[in-house]
Each structure stands twice: as structure tokens, then as C-alpha cells.
Enzyme design. Structure first.
Site, PDB file in Angstrom:
ATOM      1  N   LYS A  22       0.829  -1.211   0.000  1.00  0.00           N
ATOM      2  CA  LYS A  22       0.000   0.000   0.000  1.00  0.00           C
ATOM      3  C   LYS A  22       0.866   1.265   0.000  1.00  0.00           C
ATOM      4  O   LYS A  22       0.680   2.154  -0.824  1.00  0.00           O
ATOM      5  CB  LYS A  22      -0.901   0.007   1.253  1.00  0.00           C
ATOM      6  CG  LYS A  22      -1.538   1.370   1.531  1.00  0.00           C
ATOM      7  CD  LYS A  22      -2.474   1.352   2.707  1.00  0.00           C
ATOM      8  CE  LYS A  22      -1.865   1.676   4.041  1.00  0.00           C
ATOM      9  NZ  LYS A  22      -1.533   3.086   4.298  1.00  0.00           N
ATOM     10  N   ASN A  23       1.800   1.332   0.922  1.00  0.00           N
ATOM     11  CA  ASN A  23       2.540   2.589   1.064  1.00  0.00           C
ATOM     12  C   ASN A  23       3.543   2.815  -0.062  1.00  0.00           C
ATOM     13  O   ASN A  23       4.062   3.921  -0.211  1.00  0.00           O
ATOM     14  CB  ASN A  23       3.216   2.663   2.442  1.00  0.00           C
ATOM     15  CG  ASN A  23       2.173   2.876   3.540  1.00  0.00           C
ATOM     16  OD1 ASN A  23       1.013   3.193   3.240  1.00  0.00           O
ATOM     17  ND2 ASN A  23       2.560   2.690   4.785  1.00  0.00           N
ATOM     18  N   CYS A 116      -5.391   8.199   9.118  1.00  0.00           N
ATOM     19  CA  CYS A 116      -5.427   7.678  10.485  1.00  0.00           C
ATOM     20  C   CYS A 116      -5.018   8.750  11.483  1.00  0.00           C
ATOM     21  O   CYS A 116      -4.056   9.485  11.265  1.00  0.00           O
ATOM     22  CB  CYS A 116      -4.495   6.483  10.604  1.00  0.00           C
ATOM     23  SG  CYS A 116      -5.137   5.030   9.764  1.00  0.00           S
ATOM     24  N   ARG A 121       0.365  14.981  13.332  1.00  0.00           N
ATOM     25  CA  ARG A 121       0.600  14.758  11.901  1.00  0.00           C
ATOM     26  C   ARG A 121       0.578  16.036  11.044  1.00  0.00           C
ATOM     27  O   ARG A 121      -0.210  16.167  10.088  1.00  0.00           O
ATOM     28  CB  ARG A 121      -0.374  13.728  11.330  1.00  0.00           C
ATOM     29  CG  ARG A 121      -0.283  12.378  12.000  1.00  0.00           C
ATOM     30  CD  ARG A 121      -0.988  11.293  11.241  1.00  0.00           C
ATOM     31  NE  ARG A 121      -0.175  10.714  10.189  1.00  0.00           N
ATOM     32  CZ  ARG A 121      -0.594   9.743   9.382  1.00  0.00           C
ATOM     33  NH1 ARG A 121      -1.805   9.275   9.490  1.00  0.00           N
ATOM     34  NH2 ARG A 121       0.198   9.248   8.444  1.00  0.00           N
ATOM     35  N   ASP A 305       4.211   1.046  12.122  1.00  0.00           N
ATOM     36  CA  ASP A 305       2.960   0.458  11.624  1.00  0.00           C
ATOM     37  C   ASP A 305       2.705  -0.942  12.179  1.00  0.00           C
ATOM     38  O   ASP A 305       1.593  -1.451  12.087  1.00  0.00           O
ATOM     39  CB  ASP A 305       2.952   0.412  10.089  1.00  0.00           C
ATOM     40  CG  ASP A 305       2.889   1.804   9.486  1.00  0.00           C
ATOM     41  OD1 ASP A 305       2.620   2.763  10.228  1.00  0.00           O
ATOM     42  OD2 ASP A 305       3.117   1.937   8.274  1.00  0.00           O
ATOM     43  N   ARG A 397      -8.820  -0.382   4.328  1.00  0.00           N
ATOM     44  CA  ARG A 397      -7.941   0.618   3.716  1.00  0.00           C
ATOM     45  C   ARG A 397      -6.611  -0.009   3.303  1.00  0.00           C
ATOM     46  O   ARG A 397      -5.974   0.468   2.365  1.00  0.00           O
ATOM     47  CB  ARG A 397      -7.641   1.746   4.717  1.00  0.00           C
ATOM     48  CG  ARG A 397      -8.808   2.657   4.949  1.00  0.00           C
ATOM     49  CD  ARG A 397      -8.399   3.835   5.779  1.00  0.00           C
ATOM     50  NE  ARG A 397      -7.230   4.482   5.184  1.00  0.00           N
ATOM     51  CZ  ARG A 397      -6.472   5.358   5.806  1.00  0.00           C
ATOM     52  NH1 ARG A 397      -6.728   5.707   7.035  1.00  0.00           N
ATOM     53  NH2 ARG A 397      -5.438   5.912   5.202  1.00  0.00           N
TER      54      ARG A 397
HETATM   55  C1  EPZ Z   1       3.966   7.236   6.241  1.00  0.00           C
HETATM   56  O1  EPZ Z   1       3.182   8.277   6.817  1.00  0.00           O
HETATM   57  C2  EPZ Z   1       3.043   6.052   6.130  1.00  0.00           C
HETATM   58  N1  EPZ Z   1       1.913   6.381   5.264  1.00  0.00           N
HETATM   59  C3  EPZ Z   1       2.541   5.643   7.505  1.00  0.00           C
HETATM   60  O2  EPZ Z   1       1.775   4.465   7.365  1.00  0.00           O
HETATM   61  C4  EPZ Z   1       3.736   5.333   8.399  1.00  0.00           C
HETATM   62  O3  EPZ Z   1       3.286   5.088   9.714  1.00  0.00           O
HETATM   63  C5  EPZ Z   1       4.705   6.524   8.424  1.00  0.00           C
HETATM   64  O4  EPZ Z   1       5.077   6.889   7.066  1.00  0.00           O
HETATM   65  C6  EPZ Z   1       5.995   6.261   9.193  1.00  0.00           C
HETATM   66  O5  EPZ Z   1       6.640   5.144   8.674  1.00  0.00           O
HETATM   67  C7  EPZ Z   1       2.025   6.273   3.951  1.00  0.00           C
HETATM   68  O6  EPZ Z   1       3.056   5.906   3.412  1.00  0.00           O
HETATM   69  C8  EPZ Z   1       0.818   6.575   3.127  1.00  0.00           C
HETATM   70  P1  EPZ Z   1       6.006  10.683   8.205  1.00  0.00           P
HETATM   71  P2  EPZ Z   1       3.693   9.779   6.802  1.00  0.00           P
HETATM   72  O7  EPZ Z   1       5.858  11.915   7.411  1.00  0.00           O
HETATM   73  O8  EPZ Z   1       4.378  10.039   5.512  1.00  0.00           O
HETATM   74  C9  EPZ Z   1       6.100  14.115  11.575  1.00  0.00           C
HETATM   75  C10 EPZ Z   1      -0.064   3.040   7.726  1.00  0.00           C
HETATM   76  O9  EPZ Z   1      -0.542   2.533   8.771  1.00  0.00           O
HETATM   77  N2  EPZ Z   1       5.955  15.103  10.475  1.00  0.00           N
HETATM   78  O10 EPZ Z   1       7.249   9.877   8.071  1.00  0.00           O
HETATM   79  O11 EPZ Z   1       2.556  10.623   7.193  1.00  0.00           O
HETATM   80  C11 EPZ Z   1       4.817  13.301  11.778  1.00  0.00           C
HETATM   81  O12 EPZ Z   1       3.877  14.012  12.538  1.00  0.00           O
HETATM   82  C12 EPZ Z   1       0.369   4.502   7.708  1.00  0.00           C
HETATM   83  O13 EPZ Z   1       0.062   2.423   6.665  1.00  0.00           O
HETATM   84  C13 EPZ Z   1       6.028  16.451  10.750  1.00  0.00           C
HETATM   85  O14 EPZ Z   1       6.211  16.862  11.895  1.00  0.00           O
HETATM   86  O15 EPZ Z   1       4.749   9.721   7.982  1.00  0.00           O
HETATM   87  C14 EPZ Z   1       5.347  12.063  12.447  1.00  0.00           C
HETATM   88  O16 EPZ Z   1       5.509  12.293  13.810  1.00  0.00           O
HETATM   89  C15 EPZ Z   1      -0.014   5.240   8.934  1.00  0.00           C
HETATM   90  N3  EPZ Z   1       5.876  17.338   9.710  1.00  0.00           N
HETATM   91  C16 EPZ Z   1       6.720  11.870  11.790  1.00  0.00           C
HETATM   92  O17 EPZ Z   1       7.059  13.146  11.228  1.00  0.00           O
HETATM   93  C17 EPZ Z   1       5.689  16.944   8.419  1.00  0.00           C
HETATM   94  O18 EPZ Z   1       5.580  17.799   7.527  1.00  0.00           O
HETATM   95  C18 EPZ Z   1       6.762  10.793  10.715  1.00  0.00           C
HETATM   96  O19 EPZ Z   1       5.785  11.051   9.736  1.00  0.00           O
HETATM   97  C19 EPZ Z   1       5.626  15.566   8.149  1.00  0.00           C
HETATM   98  C20 EPZ Z   1       5.750  14.647   9.201  1.00  0.00           C
END
Ligand code: EPZ
Length: 417
Positions: A22-23, A116, A121, A305, A397
């Protein structure tokens, strides 16, 4: 509303093939619009996030169709840059259309993304990077309005290796002018796969020795076919399902090369694993050992995850285990549901302390997000008696035919409308 009913206690046995990731596929589908032609992605999972993204691509003017397990996108007719709230509110990955639409249309209008609820986020890193590359951004009535005559290659240093922000910069940079270098880029396998997807389309993308990503923008893109890698989180979920029932299961098409941290922990716990080509055979009948401290980390660490499904396993593993969640600030919501089933879990801030019990008890529980729903499925498979899981739409999802797959492994599970 649909709920899922599981009569627990049956050790799983048999074989399951792991679906495509998915991701990995979601950023690629956004990336399809950068090429005014056809992109094909085979082994694409039939899950709700993919269906929602297909709907979004059609709204933007693409034609999208299935050829067996291959999803084809013809983006020659893209005419809109507006992402409707109805779709953005369902999926976090809608934010990836910011970079992609700026790259293709020079404009993007989208609401803040849903998805989610795992804590704050924010998307500040995505927005800052787009501005650095020359986009003008404005917030109007809760929407992000972005415009760029052209995007320019820049050196972008992320303050945290965010998966989504790294993907958004790649998407923006592919059609931008000049060289973009992403420092402190995320190293998740899904990022490497997005780079491969674009290389297959003719883009010039490379990973530097220090983990930075370098993109020379503006190369002409061509039609392509990409073979999607199997989903490491789905694979981990089935692995944990086998473990939580003390079963013997073979997982086909295992993305083992991307799962070292998960496999290491399960081996430490006493789960027997044997590779046969791309198949992983598991024997989970031995008594399990607890884990003193499990910490979630960016790749190659233990993935956030799988933290909730892992909590279910630790809840039925003798002794005390602790989990520290380092990625999201509110990803322990499932603990309260597991407690309803008899789990002994104490959550304090980012740490959960779990005292294993021999077995969970069937109960009514409520899913609140995708991986939390998976954790409750696992709890139901372990529990004595009947577990009814409400709000099950979340599971669809990310998991293709999960009830059917678990049933084929001998689980007593049914979806009730
Ligand atoms: C991706 O989310 C995945 N989603 C998530 O999978 C996964 O949990 C996550 O990466 C971490 O591995 C998809 O690929 C669609 P991040 P993403 O940006 O991109 C902070 C699942 O269950 N942050 O790496 O949203 C954020 O708040 C899903 O399949 C900022 O502060 O994750 C978090 O604490 C859920 N500012 C951390 O970084 C930003 O602009 C990591 O988030 C962006 C992120």
C-alpha cells in the site's frame, strides 16, 4: 455498519500470499500524473486507499482501469488541479498530489489531509520544501492553494526523515528544473521503490552514499510497467497472527529483505522461521519470550505500523514487555480496547508497559485506525470466546481480503453487515 466476528483460539495453519505494498503504490499513483501517457503497476492491492486514489485520479482527468492484478493509469488527459475534500479527508496520502500537481499543472488546490489519527501529523515539511522549490503557497478557507510557474531544483534538508515529505519532494523534483538533493531523506523501502518507479519511466534519480537522494529534473518520461513489491506491514501482520495463535503458517512472496528488524525481534521471542526461496515458514508453537524494550524507529528500525499488532502479541506473552513509540505521539489508542479483552497494559506518554496474560477474552471492541484494527483482529484470533470488532471499515484501507485469508488459514471469522 459492518462488524467482524471472530471465535478465537484456533492455531492458524496453511499458506498466504502477501499482497502488493500500500505505502509503495500510493505515491506512485500520485506520480502517474507527471507523465502524459500510460503507467502500469502490477500486483496492485485491491484495497480502499487504492480505490479512493483511483477515484481521485479520475476526478483530475485520468483514465484508470484494471488489467488483472495490474492497475493502469492514462494521465494524458489531466485537466484539473483541485482535490475534493471528500477524498482528501479519507487519506493522508492525498497530500502527495501537492508535489505531483505542481509538477504537472503548475498549480494545486487541496485540503489538509485526513487519514489515520495518530497524533498531530502536521505537513509543515511538505509545504516548506515546495516553497523552497519556488511554489507560492497560500491558505484559503482551509485549503492549500499552491502555484508555481516552474519548480526549481534545490538542496532540501528535512528536519526529520519524513516518508511523505521525502516522497512529495521527489514528485515535485522529477519535472522541476535542475538538480534537487534531499538531505536527511527517509530511507524506507517505499522511497527506494518510488525512485525505481521513476527510473523505469526515464527519470534521473540516484541515492547518494550518505542516504541523500539526488534528482535531475526535467527528463522526458515514458510509458512503463512496474512490478510492486509485497507489503512488509501486511506480511508482518500475518506473521504476528501466526504467532498469536501458536500456529504453523507459510507466507508466500515475503519481502524479507525489508523486514530484518521485525524478524530479529520475533526470533528473539522464540518463533522458528525457515526460508524456502521467497517463502517463509513459521512455527510458533514454542513458548514465547518477552521483550524488555521494543522501540519504533525510522527504517531500518522496527516500523511504527507494526507497533499495535506487536502489542497484541506481547499482551499474551508471559512476563513484562515495554514498547516505546518514537514516531507518532498518539499511537497507543488500541491499548484501551485490548484492556477490554483482559490485556494488562499501562500507557504513560510514549511508553506502554505490558504484563503478559495467558490468553485474552472475547469482547466487543472498536477499531479506531488501520493498524489498530489489525491488532484487534489478532486479539480476536487469540481470545477465548467471541470477539466482535466494530468500525471495521479501517481494515479495508490496507488489507486485501483479510477475512478470506484468515479463514483459509483456519480462523473462524466472518464479516457481518
Ligand atoms: C507514512 O506516513 C506512512 N503512510 C505511515 O503508514 C507510516 O506510519 C509513516 O510513514 C511512518 O513510517 C504512507 O506511506 C501513506 P512521516 P507519513 O511523514 O508520511 C512528523 C499506515 O498505517 N511530520 O514519516 O505521514 C509526523 O507528525 C500509515 O500504513 C512532521 O512533523 O509519515 C510524524 O511524527 C499510517 N511534519 C513523523 O514526522 C511533516 O511535515 C513521521 O511522519 C511531516 C511529518
Amino acid at each position: 455498519m459492518e462488524y467482524v466476528e471472530i471465535r478465537g483460539g484456533k492455531p492458524l495453519a496453511g499458506r498466504v500470499e502477501i499482497q502488493g505494498s500500500k505505502n509503495a503504490v500510493l505515491p506512485m499513483l500520485a506520480g502517474c500524473i507527471l507523465h502524459a501517457g500510460i503507467s502500469r503497476i502490477s500486483h496492485c492491492p485491491r484495497i480502499r486507499d487504492v480505490f479512493d486514489t483511483m477515484e481521485l485520479l479520475e476526478i483530475l482527468g485520468c483514465q484508470v482501469w484494471w488489467e488483472g492484478d495490474c492497475l493502469a493509469v492514462d494521465a494524458s488527459g489531466v485537466k484539473s488541479w483541485q482535490i475534493p475534500i471528500q477524498i482528501a479527508s479519507r487519506m493522508r496520502s492525498s497530500i502527495l498530489f501537492l508535489g505531483a500537481l505542481l509538477g504537472r499543472m503548475g498549480r494545486a488546490s487541496l485540503p489538509y489531509p485526513g487519514g489515520c489519527v495518530l497524533g498531530a501529523r502536521p505537513v509543515d515539511m511538505h509545504l516548506q520544501a515546495m516553497e523552497q522549490m519556488g511554489a507560492r503557497l497560500e491558505e484559503k478557507e482551509g485549503r492549500i492553494e499552491a502555484e508555481a510557474g516552474a519548480l526549481f531544483g534545490r538542496e532540501i534538508t528535512l528536519r526529520f526523515p519524513s516518508v511523505g515529505a521525502t516522497e512529495n519532494v521527489i514528485l515535485a523534483a522529477v519535472r522541476g528544473k535542475g538538480v534537487t538533493v534531499i538531505r536527511n531523506a527517509a530511507r524506507e523501502p517505499e522511497i527506494e521503490e518510488l525512485c525505481r518507479f521513476f527510473r523505469e519511466k526515464g527519470a534521473d534519480i540516484s541515492c547518494l552514499t550518505d542516504g541523500s537522494i539526488r534528482i535531475l529534473g526535467g527528463r522526458e518520461l515514458k510509458d512503463s510497467r512496474h512490478e510492486l513489491t509485497a507489503d512488509r506491514i501486511v506480511a508482518g501482520t500475518y506473521l504476528l497472527a501466526a504467532a498469536v495463535t501458536g500456529g504453523r503458517v507459510t507466507l508466500g512472496r515475503m519481502p524479507g529483505q525489508h523486514m530484518a528488524a521485525v524478524l530479529r525481534i520475533l526470533q528473539q521471542m522464540g518463533i522458528y522461521m525457515e526460508w524456502q526461496g521467497a517463502d517463509l515458514r513459521l512455527d510458533c508453537r514454542a513458548k514465547r519470550k518477552n521483550i524488555e524494550l521494543l522501540e519504533t524507529e525510522p527504517y531500518p528500525g522496527f516500523p511504527t505500523d507494526l507497533q499495535s499488532p506487536m502489542m497484541t502479541l506481547l499482551a499474551v506473552t508471559e512476563g513484562e514487555s515495554r514498547i516505546r513509540e518514537n514516531i507518532f505521539d498518539a499511537r497507543f489508542k488500541t491499548a484501551a480496547q485490548l484492556q477490554k479483552m483482559g490485556a494488562r497494559i499501562q500507557v504513560r506518554g510514549r511508553e506502554a508497559r505490558i504484563q503478559g496474560v495467558p490468553r485474552l477474552k472475547g469482547s466487543w471492541v472498536e477499531a479506531q485506525e488501520l493498524r489498530g484494527a489489525a491488532a484487534l483482529f489478532l486479539a480476536g484470533l487469540n481470545a477465548d470466546g467471541i470477539t466482535q470488532i466494530r468500525n471495521c471499515q479501517y481494515i479495508h484501507r490496507g488489507y486485501e481480503n483479510i477475512c478470506g485469508n484468515l479463514r483459509s488459514l483456519g480462523a473462524d471469522i466472518r464479516a457481518v453487515e
